[in-house]
Motif scaffolding. Structure first.
Motif, PDB file in Angstrom:
ATOM      1  N   LEU A   1       4.703  -1.503   2.741  1.00 21.88           N
ATOM      2  CA  LEU A   1       4.051  -0.896   1.581  1.00 21.88           C
ATOM      3  C   LEU A   1       2.537  -0.966   1.690  1.00 21.88           C
ATOM      4  N   ARG A   2       2.030  -2.050   2.265  1.00 27.20           N
ATOM      5  CA  ARG A   2       0.582  -2.154   2.435  1.00 27.20           C
ATOM      6  C   ARG A   2       0.085  -1.087   3.403  1.00 27.20           C
ATOM      7  N   GLY A   3       0.791  -0.906   4.509  1.00 24.87           N
ATOM      8  CA  GLY A   3       0.401   0.125   5.463  1.00 24.87           C
ATOM      9  C   GLY A   3       0.537   1.520   4.891  1.00 24.87           C
ATOM     10  N   HIS A   4       1.603   1.752   4.141  1.00 27.05           N
ATOM     11  CA  HIS A   4       1.785   3.084   3.558  1.00 27.05           C
ATOM     12  C   HIS A   4       0.726   3.359   2.506  1.00 27.05           C
TER      13      HIS A   4
ATOM     14  N   ARG B   1      19.671   8.412   6.174  1.00 24.72           N
ATOM     15  CA  ARG B   1      20.100   7.924   4.869  1.00 24.72           C
ATOM     16  C   ARG B   1      18.966   7.138   4.191  1.00 24.72           C
ATOM     17  N   ILE B   2      18.293   6.288   4.957  1.00 24.91           N
ATOM     18  CA  ILE B   2      17.170   5.535   4.399  1.00 24.91           C
ATOM     19  C   ILE B   2      16.006   6.465   4.078  1.00 24.91           C
ATOM     20  N   ALA B   3      15.786   7.474   4.934  1.00 24.71           N
ATOM     21  CA  ALA B   3      14.698   8.420   4.692  1.00 24.71           C
ATOM     22  C   ALA B   3      14.908   9.183   3.393  1.00 24.71           C
ATOM     23  N   THR B   4      16.150   9.505   3.070  1.00 23.81           N
ATOM     24  CA  THR B   4      16.437  10.194   1.816  1.00 23.81           C
ATOM     25  C   THR B   4      16.015   9.347   0.625  1.00 23.81           C
ATOM     26  N   PHE B   5      16.292   8.057   0.695  1.00 25.77           N
ATOM     27  CA  PHE B   5      15.868   7.156  -0.378  1.00 25.77           C
ATOM     28  C   PHE B   5      14.354   7.086  -0.463  1.00 25.77           C
ATOM     29  N   LEU B   6      13.684   6.965   0.692  1.00 24.92           N
ATOM     30  CA  LEU B   6      12.223   6.858   0.680  1.00 24.92           C
ATOM     31  C   LEU B   6      11.573   8.144   0.180  1.00 24.92           C
ATOM     32  N   ALA B   7      12.152   9.291   0.534  1.00 27.91           N
ATOM     33  CA  ALA B   7      11.576  10.563   0.092  1.00 27.91           C
ATOM     34  C   ALA B   7      11.571  10.682  -1.421  1.00 27.91           C
ATOM     35  N   SER B   8      12.537  10.058  -2.077  1.00 29.27           N
ATOM     36  CA  SER B   8      12.640  10.151  -3.536  1.00 29.27           C
ATOM     37  C   SER B   8      11.840   9.082  -4.259  1.00 29.27           C
ATOM     38  N   ASN B   9      11.516   7.990  -3.560  1.00 31.08           N
ATOM     39  CA  ASN B   9      10.930   6.854  -4.265  1.00 31.08           C
ATOM     40  C   ASN B   9       9.567   6.416  -3.747  1.00 31.08           C
ATOM     41  N   LEU B  10       9.126   6.956  -2.606  1.00 38.16           N
ATOM     42  CA  LEU B  10       7.871   6.515  -2.015  1.00 38.16           C
ATOM     43  C   LEU B  10       6.840   7.626  -2.119  1.00 38.16           C
ATOM     44  N   GLY B  11       5.604   7.249  -2.410  1.00 42.75           N
ATOM     45  CA  GLY B  11       4.530   8.231  -2.471  1.00 42.75           C
ATOM     46  C   GLY B  11       4.675   9.225  -3.593  1.00 42.75           C
TER      47      GLY B  11
ATOM     48  N   SER C   1       6.239  12.669  -2.755  1.00 39.66           N
ATOM     49  CA  SER C   1       5.450  13.698  -2.067  1.00 39.66           C
ATOM     50  C   SER C   1       5.740  13.791  -0.580  1.00 39.66           C
ATOM     51  N   LEU C   2       6.584  12.902  -0.024  1.00 46.18           N
ATOM     52  CA  LEU C   2       6.861  12.920   1.406  1.00 46.18           C
ATOM     53  C   LEU C   2       7.817  14.043   1.755  1.00 46.18           C
ATOM     54  N   ASP C   3       7.526  14.743   2.858  1.00 45.91           N
ATOM     55  CA  ASP C   3       8.476  15.744   3.321  1.00 45.91           C
ATOM     56  C   ASP C   3       9.497  15.071   4.240  1.00 45.91           C
ATOM     57  N   ALA C   4      10.409  15.854   4.827  1.00 45.40           N
ATOM     58  CA  ALA C   4      11.499  15.285   5.611  1.00 45.40           C
ATOM     59  C   ALA C   4      10.985  14.526   6.827  1.00 45.40           C
ATOM     60  N   ALA C   5      10.005  15.104   7.535  1.00 42.24           N
ATOM     61  CA  ALA C   5       9.484  14.441   8.729  1.00 42.24           C
ATOM     62  C   ALA C   5       8.764  13.141   8.376  1.00 42.24           C
ATOM     63  N   GLU C   6       7.970  13.155   7.310  1.00 43.56           N
ATOM     64  CA  GLU C   6       7.237  11.957   6.916  1.00 43.56           C
ATOM     65  C   GLU C   6       8.182  10.854   6.440  1.00 43.56           C
ATOM     66  N   SER C   7       9.202  11.205   5.689  1.00 41.34           N
ATOM     67  CA  SER C   7      10.138  10.190   5.197  1.00 41.34           C
ATOM     68  C   SER C   7      10.965   9.604   6.339  1.00 41.34           C
ATOM     69  N   TYR C   8      11.314  10.431   7.340  1.00 46.47           N
ATOM     70  CA  TYR C   8      12.070   9.917   8.492  1.00 46.47           C
ATOM     71  C   TYR C   8      11.211   8.950   9.300  1.00 46.47           C
ATOM     72  N   LEU C   9       9.934   9.293   9.494  1.00 48.01           N
ATOM     73  CA  LEU C   9       9.025   8.396  10.200  1.00 48.01           C
ATOM     74  C   LEU C   9       8.829   7.099   9.422  1.00 48.01           C
ATOM     75  N   ALA C  10       8.736   7.195   8.111  1.00 45.52           N
ATOM     76  CA  ALA C  10       8.609   5.989   7.287  1.00 45.52           C
ATOM     77  C   ALA C  10       9.850   5.115   7.415  1.00 45.52           C
TER      78      ALA C  10
END
Length: 276
Positions: free
Chosen positions: A191-194, A128-138, A141-150
């Motif tokens: 955010l600094r690390g990302h 659920r959190i990864a879905t939010f990050l995939a839409s709002n982070l980067g 540009s994040l795919d499913a695996a990258e957003s889940y890791l984030a």
């Protein structure tokens, strides 16, 4: 009906947290909640199914609570701080900590219990959190695996200051100000690390692009591909000999190398007749 089912879930949840998974008996669940074993098996199938239903119900409550947080469209940092504060409030609540201890204590002995906690609880919330990050982070540009890791990194940072101590039974400050401060620090580090990771990926992409461009350029006869935007280096050529076979005066040494120029240049003198 539904009320009886909720009563069984409540009774089973209390017994699991009090006695552990192995020591809890379904007959005790029925005795406390009312109803019958036939109803329990019809709804849940087994004690393991009853446990899974409790985890599903708990994960749904947490997910709904996370979804209820209003995330402003901008800036992203503020939205993540609100999400982080709410997540922390749930993660260090007494009931969530009790379920965490149960999963750690009994998970190694009961693989089905461990799978239920990880897949139906933690992973569901992370997705659920990864879905939010995939839409709002980067920039999306994040795919499913990258957003889940984030999402994993963000949750680990959010819990880093107090969760372990709280799970061990140490009293922790759960005040809104304390949780908001922890969320602010965790989100800033995230955010600094990302951002650093995005910069590294961009630099790497530029290096690969330059390498491909250089590989596609024609090679000079005596060296690597010419640098982009620069003409190939000019090769030095010896001047031709004069008709008599002698190198031009003042330009070449007798050995054939170019003569030095400037203050240290030597001039050739005409031969003088021997004294008579």
């Amino acid at each position: 009906g539904a009320a009886r089912r909720r009563a069984m879930l409540k009774a089973a949840s209390d017994l699991f947290l009090e006695q552990g998974f192995e020591a809890t008996r379904v007959s005790d669940v029925v005795r406390i909640s009312g109803g019958s074993l036939a109803n329990l098996y019809a709804w849940f199938g087994s004690k393991h199914g009853l446990f899974e239903a409790i985890i599903d119900d708990l994960a749904s409550q947490i997910s709904e609570a996370v979804d209820s947080v209003e995330i402003p469209s901008a800036p992203l940092e503020e939205g993540l701080q609100r999400l982080g504060s709410h997540y922390l409030d749930l993660a260090v609540s007494p009931r969530a900590l009790a379920w965490h201890r149960l999963a750690v204590g009994d998970g190694s002995s009961f693989p089905e219990l461990r799978a239920a906690v990880l897949e139906r609880g933690a992973n569901r919330l992370l997705r659920r959190i990864a879905t939010f990050l995939a839409s709002n982070l980067g920039g999306g540009s994040l795919d499913a695996a990258e957003s889940y890791l984030a999402a994993q990194h963000l949750c680990a940072l959010l819990k880093s200051e107090v969760h372990f101590a709280a799970a061990c039974g140490e009293p922790v400050d759960r005040s809104p100000a304390r949780l908001a401060g922890q969320a602010r620090r965790a989100v800033a580090a995230f955010l600094r690390g990302h951002s650093d990771g995005e910069t590294m990926r961009a630099n790497d992409s530029r290096r690969r692009l330059r390498a491909r461009r250089n590989a596609s350029e024609p090679e000079d006869e005596e060296g690597p591909p010419a640098s982009r935007g620069r003409p190939p280096p000019r090769r030095r050529r010896d001047r031709p000999l004069d008709p008599k076979g002698e190198p031009p005066a003042g330009r070449l040494h007798s050995e054939g190398a170019h003569a030095p120029r400037g203050l240290f240049a030597k001039t050739r003198r005409a031969p003088t007749a021997p004294p008579g």
